[in-house]
Design a protein around this motif. Structure first.
Motif, PDB file in Angstrom:
ATOM      1  N   PRO A   1       0.833  -1.203   0.000  1.00 23.32           N
ATOM      2  CA  PRO A   1       0.000   0.000   0.000  1.00 23.32           C
ATOM      3  C   PRO A   1       0.870   1.257   0.000  1.00 23.32           C
ATOM      4  N   LEU A   2       0.283   2.341  -0.460  1.00 23.46           N
ATOM      5  CA  LEU A   2       0.959   3.630  -0.440  1.00 23.46           C
ATOM      6  C   LEU A   2       0.792   4.241   0.945  1.00 23.46           C
ATOM      7  N   LYS A   3       1.788   4.994   1.383  1.00 17.91           N
ATOM      8  CA  LYS A   3       1.743   5.592   2.722  1.00 17.91           C
ATOM      9  C   LYS A   3       2.137   7.059   2.635  1.00 17.91           C
TER      10      LYS A   3
ATOM     11  N   ALA B   1      -2.397   1.048  -4.022  1.00 17.85           N
ATOM     12  CA  ALA B   1      -1.482   1.390  -5.109  1.00 17.85           C
ATOM     13  C   ALA B   1      -2.230   1.355  -6.444  1.00 17.85           C
ATOM     14  N   PRO B   2      -1.643   1.959  -7.486  1.00 23.36           N
ATOM     15  CA  PRO B   2      -2.257   1.890  -8.815  1.00 23.36           C
ATOM     16  C   PRO B   2      -2.512   0.434  -9.200  1.00 23.36           C
ATOM     17  N   PRO B   3      -3.568   0.182  -9.928  1.00 25.01           N
ATOM     18  CA  PRO B   3      -4.345   1.091 -10.762  1.00 25.01           C
ATOM     19  C   PRO B   3      -5.582   1.664 -10.071  1.00 25.01           C
ATOM     20  N   THR B   4      -5.425   2.249  -8.901  1.00 24.35           N
ATOM     21  CA  THR B   4      -6.528   2.903  -8.206  1.00 24.35           C
ATOM     22  C   THR B   4      -6.252   4.401  -8.163  1.00 24.35           C
ATOM     23  N   GLN B   5      -7.151   5.141  -7.546  1.00 24.91           N
ATOM     24  CA  GLN B   5      -6.952   6.581  -7.353  1.00 24.91           C
ATOM     25  C   GLN B   5      -6.245   6.861  -6.024  1.00 24.91           C
ATOM     26  N   GLY B   6      -5.683   5.824  -5.413  1.00 24.53           N
ATOM     27  CA  GLY B   6      -5.014   5.987  -4.129  1.00 24.53           C
ATOM     28  C   GLY B   6      -3.908   7.028  -4.148  1.00 24.53           C
ATOM     29  N   LEU B   7      -3.097   7.015  -5.192  1.00 25.45           N
ATOM     30  CA  LEU B   7      -2.003   7.989  -5.307  1.00 25.45           C
ATOM     31  C   LEU B   7      -2.550   9.405  -5.361  1.00 25.45           C
TER      32      LEU B   7
ATOM     33  N   SER C   1      -5.492  10.575  -4.272  1.00 22.77           N
ATOM     34  CA  SER C   1      -6.094  11.025  -3.015  1.00 22.77           C
ATOM     35  C   SER C   1      -5.023  11.346  -1.970  1.00 22.77           C
ATOM     36  N   LEU C   2      -3.964  10.544  -1.907  1.00 23.88           N
ATOM     37  CA  LEU C   2      -2.881  10.850  -0.960  1.00 23.88           C
ATOM     38  C   LEU C   2      -2.137  12.121  -1.362  1.00 23.88           C
ATOM     39  N   ALA C   3      -1.969  12.336  -2.654  1.00 28.22           N
ATOM     40  CA  ALA C   3      -1.300  13.557  -3.113  1.00 28.22           C
ATOM     41  C   ALA C   3      -2.105  14.790  -2.718  1.00 28.22           C
ATOM     42  N   ILE C   4      -3.417  14.728  -2.892  1.00 26.90           N
ATOM     43  CA  ILE C   4      -4.267  15.862  -2.499  1.00 26.90           C
ATOM     44  C   ILE C   4      -4.115  16.137  -1.007  1.00 26.90           C
ATOM     45  N   LEU C   5      -4.177  15.083  -0.217  1.00 26.55           N
ATOM     46  CA  LEU C   5      -4.030  15.246   1.229  1.00 26.55           C
ATOM     47  C   LEU C   5      -2.637  15.740   1.600  1.00 26.55           C
ATOM     48  N   GLY C   6      -1.620  15.252   0.898  1.00 24.03           N
ATOM     49  CA  GLY C   6      -0.253  15.683   1.179  1.00 24.03           C
ATOM     50  C   GLY C   6      -0.020  17.138   0.824  1.00 24.03           C
TER      51      GLY C   6
ATOM     52  N   VAL D   1      -8.996  22.718  -4.759  1.00 26.82           N
ATOM     53  CA  VAL D   1      -9.116  22.592  -6.215  1.00 26.82           C
ATOM     54  C   VAL D   1      -7.733  22.565  -6.860  1.00 26.82           C
ATOM     55  N   GLU D   2      -6.854  23.458  -6.472  1.00 27.13           N
ATOM     56  CA  GLU D   2      -5.508  23.497  -7.040  1.00 27.13           C
ATOM     57  C   GLU D   2      -4.708  22.258  -6.668  1.00 27.13           C
ATOM     58  N   ALA D   3      -4.854  21.774  -5.446  1.00 24.54           N
ATOM     59  CA  ALA D   3      -4.173  20.538  -5.035  1.00 24.54           C
ATOM     60  C   ALA D   3      -4.671  19.371  -5.860  1.00 24.54           C
ATOM     61  N   THR D   4      -5.967  19.345  -6.118  1.00 18.38           N
ATOM     62  CA  THR D   4      -6.552  18.272  -6.924  1.00 18.38           C
ATOM     63  C   THR D   4      -6.011  18.321  -8.348  1.00 18.38           C
ATOM     64  N   LYS D   5      -5.900  19.502  -8.919  1.00 19.07           N
ATOM     65  CA  LYS D   5      -5.357  19.622 -10.282  1.00 19.07           C
ATOM     66  C   LYS D   5      -3.911  19.129 -10.318  1.00 19.07           C
ATOM     67  N   LEU D   6      -3.122  19.496  -9.338  1.00 14.30           N
ATOM     68  CA  LEU D   6      -1.732  19.033  -9.281  1.00 14.30           C
ATOM     69  C   LEU D   6      -1.656  17.525  -9.113  1.00 14.30           C
ATOM     70  N   ALA D   7      -2.501  16.999  -8.233  1.00 13.70           N
ATOM     71  CA  ALA D   7      -2.494  15.552  -7.981  1.00 13.70           C
ATOM     72  C   ALA D   7      -2.871  14.780  -9.241  1.00 13.70           C
ATOM     73  N   PHE D   8      -3.850  15.260  -9.976  1.00 12.53           N
ATOM     74  CA  PHE D   8      -4.255  14.558 -11.188  1.00 12.53           C
ATOM     75  C   PHE D   8      -3.186  14.639 -12.267  1.00 12.53           C
ATOM     76  N   SER D   9      -2.325  15.656 -12.205  1.00  7.27           N
ATOM     77  CA  SER D   9      -1.232  15.698 -13.188  1.00  7.27           C
ATOM     78  C   SER D   9      -0.210  14.593 -12.914  1.00  7.27           C
ATOM     79  N   LEU D  10      -0.136  14.099 -11.683  1.00 11.35           N
ATOM     80  CA  LEU D  10       0.735  12.962 -11.359  1.00 11.35           C
ATOM     81  C   LEU D  10       0.250  11.679 -12.018  1.00 11.35           C
ATOM     82  N   ARG D  11      -1.063  11.577 -12.110  1.00 15.24           N
ATOM     83  CA  ARG D  11      -1.674  10.367 -12.627  1.00 15.24           C
ATOM     84  C   ARG D  11      -1.282  10.184 -14.074  1.00 15.24           C
TER      85      ARG D  11
END
Length: 152
Positions: free
Chosen positions: A95-97, A109-115, A117-122, A142-152
């Protein structure tokens, strides 16, 4: 009980999906979308779960249940075969931590949205969220979410 969301989604997609094989017997009640608050039953799913109890979990990929599933998929022209099921091997990735100011957070871990959601929280954990007003809080999320989705 049928939720408002389930009733709405089924009614909204009724015209589009009602002729698809398996849809009516799985998701409709007497040929109509279920009503919110009514009892929703899935006897085929219950039967599958009973079979897994009786035949063992491996039956889903390599036993009698796999054969039944493959026959059904072949009947509808789906590309998944019994051989595909038999070759499947589950993976158990670590699991991701995330170390957060309020403790450790874990997700799949991928292939889920776990990364994501943790990025947004981080990201939001490193901002002074407690000091932000409502508009700034929403903007930061909103900005954290946009950044997190760019990781995906």
């Amino acid at each position: 009980p049928v939720t408002e969301s389930q009733a709405s989604a089924t009614a909204g997609k009724f015209a589009e999906l009602r002729s698809l094989p398996g849809f009516a017997e799985t998701f409709l009640v007497d040929g109509r979308p279920p009503v919110a608050g009514s009892r929703f039953r899935q006897p085929a799913l219950a039967n599958t779960l009973r079979r897994l109890v009786n035949e063992g979990l491996d039956s889903f990929y390599r036993g009698p249940l796999a054969e039944t599933l493959a026959e059904g998929m072949a009947q509808y022209g789906l590309p998944i075969t019994l051989d595909d099921l038999r070759q499947h091997r589950a993976r158990r990735p670590a699991p991701l931590k995330l170390t957060h100011q309020h403790g450790e957070l874990w997700n799949l871990a991928p292939p889920t949205q776990g990364l994501v959601s943790l990025a947004i929280l981080g990201i939001t954990d490193r901002l002074a969220m407690a000091e932000a007003d409502e508009a700034m809080t929403v903007h930061r999320i909103v900005e954290a979410t946009k950044l997190a989705f760019s990781l995906r």
